[in-house]
Write a protein that holds these residues in place. Structure first.
Motif, PDB file in Angstrom:
ATOM      1  N   LEU A 270      35.406  21.233  31.806  1.00 29.33           N
ATOM      2  CA  LEU A 270      36.475  22.185  32.091  1.00 29.33           C
ATOM      3  C   LEU A 270      36.945  22.058  33.538  1.00 29.33           C
ATOM      4  CD1 LEU A 270      37.266  24.288  29.857  1.00 29.33           C
ATOM      5  CD2 LEU A 270      36.391  25.990  31.460  1.00 29.33           C
ATOM      6  N   PHE A 271      36.007  21.985  34.472  1.00 27.04           N
ATOM      7  CA  PHE A 271      36.353  21.901  35.888  1.00 27.04           C
ATOM      8  C   PHE A 271      37.076  20.589  36.183  1.00 27.04           C
ATOM      9  CE2 PHE A 271      33.004  24.998  37.815  1.00 27.04           C
ATOM     10  CZ  PHE A 271      33.483  25.986  36.983  1.00 27.04           C
ATOM     11  N   ALA A 274      40.539  20.894  35.022  1.00 26.73           N
ATOM     12  CA  ALA A 274      41.360  21.738  35.891  1.00 26.73           C
ATOM     13  C   ALA A 274      41.788  20.979  37.147  1.00 26.73           C
ATOM     14  CB  ALA A 274      40.592  22.997  36.271  1.00 26.73           C
ATOM     15  N   LEU A 277      44.499  18.654  36.093  1.00 22.27           N
ATOM     16  CA  LEU A 277      45.748  19.381  35.882  1.00 22.27           C
ATOM     17  C   LEU A 277      46.421  19.665  37.221  1.00 22.27           C
ATOM     18  CD1 LEU A 277      47.596  20.819  33.843  1.00 22.27           C
ATOM     19  CD2 LEU A 277      46.263  22.892  34.257  1.00 22.27           C
ATOM     20  N   LEU A 305      44.547  24.890  42.160  1.00 21.27           N
ATOM     21  CA  LEU A 305      43.640  24.387  41.120  1.00 21.27           C
ATOM     22  C   LEU A 305      42.675  23.355  41.688  1.00 21.27           C
ATOM     23  CD1 LEU A 305      45.886  23.947  37.963  1.00 21.27           C
ATOM     24  CD2 LEU A 305      43.903  25.425  38.199  1.00 21.27           C
ATOM     25  N   PHE A 309      38.644  24.365  41.897  1.00 21.05           N
ATOM     26  CA  PHE A 309      37.727  23.748  40.944  1.00 21.05           C
ATOM     27  C   PHE A 309      36.931  22.617  41.572  1.00 21.05           C
ATOM     28  CE2 PHE A 309      40.375  26.140  38.083  1.00 21.05           C
ATOM     29  CZ  PHE A 309      39.432  26.633  37.197  1.00 21.05           C
TER      30      PHE A 309
END
Ligand SMILES: *[C@@H]1O[C@H](CO)[C@@H](O)[C@H](O)[C@H]1NC(C)=O
Length: 327
Positions: A270-271, A274, A277, A305, A309
């Motif tokens: 997930l990190f 992110a 992204l 972001l 992250f």
């Protein structure tokens, strides 16, 4: 049974006096041993993993004489114990025990057994054990040493890993044979069929195959899955997370760089996603031809972001790799 055990103790003394008495009155240690081996073989022929309660544990594992190793999984399989890891570990353990039981190399040198907390809590107490599942090898002679306790946290409970440890401790090499699993190939077949039919339906318009974003997105997913350690999970089979039995605290991040939990890989994935992204947003902000207000928002969001992250990723790394200087 009881008198036999006490007879056993005095047997040695009597046999010095008279070997005839030994033969006719006493159960010699040799006879006791072959009876024990016979009983263990009998149980092993019924089920690959022998269930032991407190009494059986003392008689067949604790008490000499013994010329066989016993691998024991201490566990809590009753539903009210809510030990999900125990059930997963049990599945792998059964696969390993069955691989041994039905292999042509099967001998009475090693037996696989389990002690469930609800059937032998006295054993847990005797061994001063407070976490389950735990795997311990009881060697034929002497007490289990430090290395006779399997390092579950580090090595995970995949049958192949336990087999390697068993080979290490007992010199018995077990080739793990898994029951065939058709789910993987089936899913792959379905996926291929789906893609095939999609391509067939759109055979006049295969433009989407030339879409850069589709390929970029697929490649990105693949990279994220691989870099977050899913393959390690697949091979080692670590637990999803660890619940400390005494404090009830759940940790999702393993405290050492030698191992990881499944939850940890999801967090890292997930990190990483992110951060990626954020990078994409920054790139878009710099190159797209949208109006300046939107690009500013994209730029700020991208920087936010990436910074947030990436720092979280660093602090996870710091927590696992002690002595890492940056934060
Ligand atoms: C252990 O002893 C029993 C009885 O003497 C014998 O039958 C068995 O083969 C022995 N096991 C090993 C692994 O030597």
């Amino acid at each position: 049974e009881k008198s036999r055990v006490s007879l056993d103790c005095i047997c040695g003394h009597i046999s010095i006096l008279s070997s005839i008495y030994t033969k006719f009155l006493c159960v010699s240690p040799q006879t006791l041993l072959s009876e024990k081996v016979g009983q263990m073989m009998d149980w092993a022929s019924k089920r690959a993993v022998i269930r032991l309660n407190g009494e059986k544990f003392r008689r067949f594992v604790r008490a000499p004489p013994r010329n066989y190793s016993v691998i024991i999984m201490f566990t809590a399989l009753q539903p009210q114990r809510q030990c999900a890891v125990c059930r997963q570990a049990d599945e792998e353990y059964q696969i390993l025990a069955n691989s041994w039981r039905y292999s042509s190399a099967f001998t009475n040198k090693v037996f696989f057994a389990l002690v469930d907390f609800d059937e032998g809590s006295d054993v847990f107490q005797m061994l001063n054990m407070n976490s389950a599942p735990t795997f311990i090898n009881f060697p034929p002679k002497g007490k289990p040493k430090r290395a006779d306790t399997y390092e579950l946290q580090v090595r995970g409970f995949a049958a192949e890993q336990i087999a390697r440890w068993v080979a290490d401790r007992t010199d018995v090499h077990i080739r793990v044979i898994r029951p065939p699993n058709y789910a993987g190939p089936l899913m792959l077949g379905l996926l291929l069929a789906l893609i095939g039919s999609l391509a067939y339906l759109r055979r006049n318009n295969l433009e989407f195959l030339y879409n850069k974003n589709v390929w970029a997105f697929s490649a990105l997913c693949f990279v994220l899955i691989m870099t977050s350690g899913q393959m390690w999970n697949h091979i080692r089979g670590p637990p999803y997370a660890h619940k400390n039995p005494s404090t009830g605290q759940v940790s999702y991040i393993h405290g050492s760089s030698q191992a990881q939990f499944v939850a940890e890989t999801h967090i890292v994935l997930l990190f990483n996603a992110a951060v990626t992204l954020g990078m994409v947003l920054l790139h878009e902000a710099a190159t797209s031809d949208m109006d300046i207000g939107k690009r500013k928002i994209m730029c700020v969001a991208g920087i936010g972001l990436v910074m947030l992250f990436f720092s979280w990723l660093l602090s996870i790394f710091r927590a696992k790799y002690h002595g890492y200087p940056y934060r």
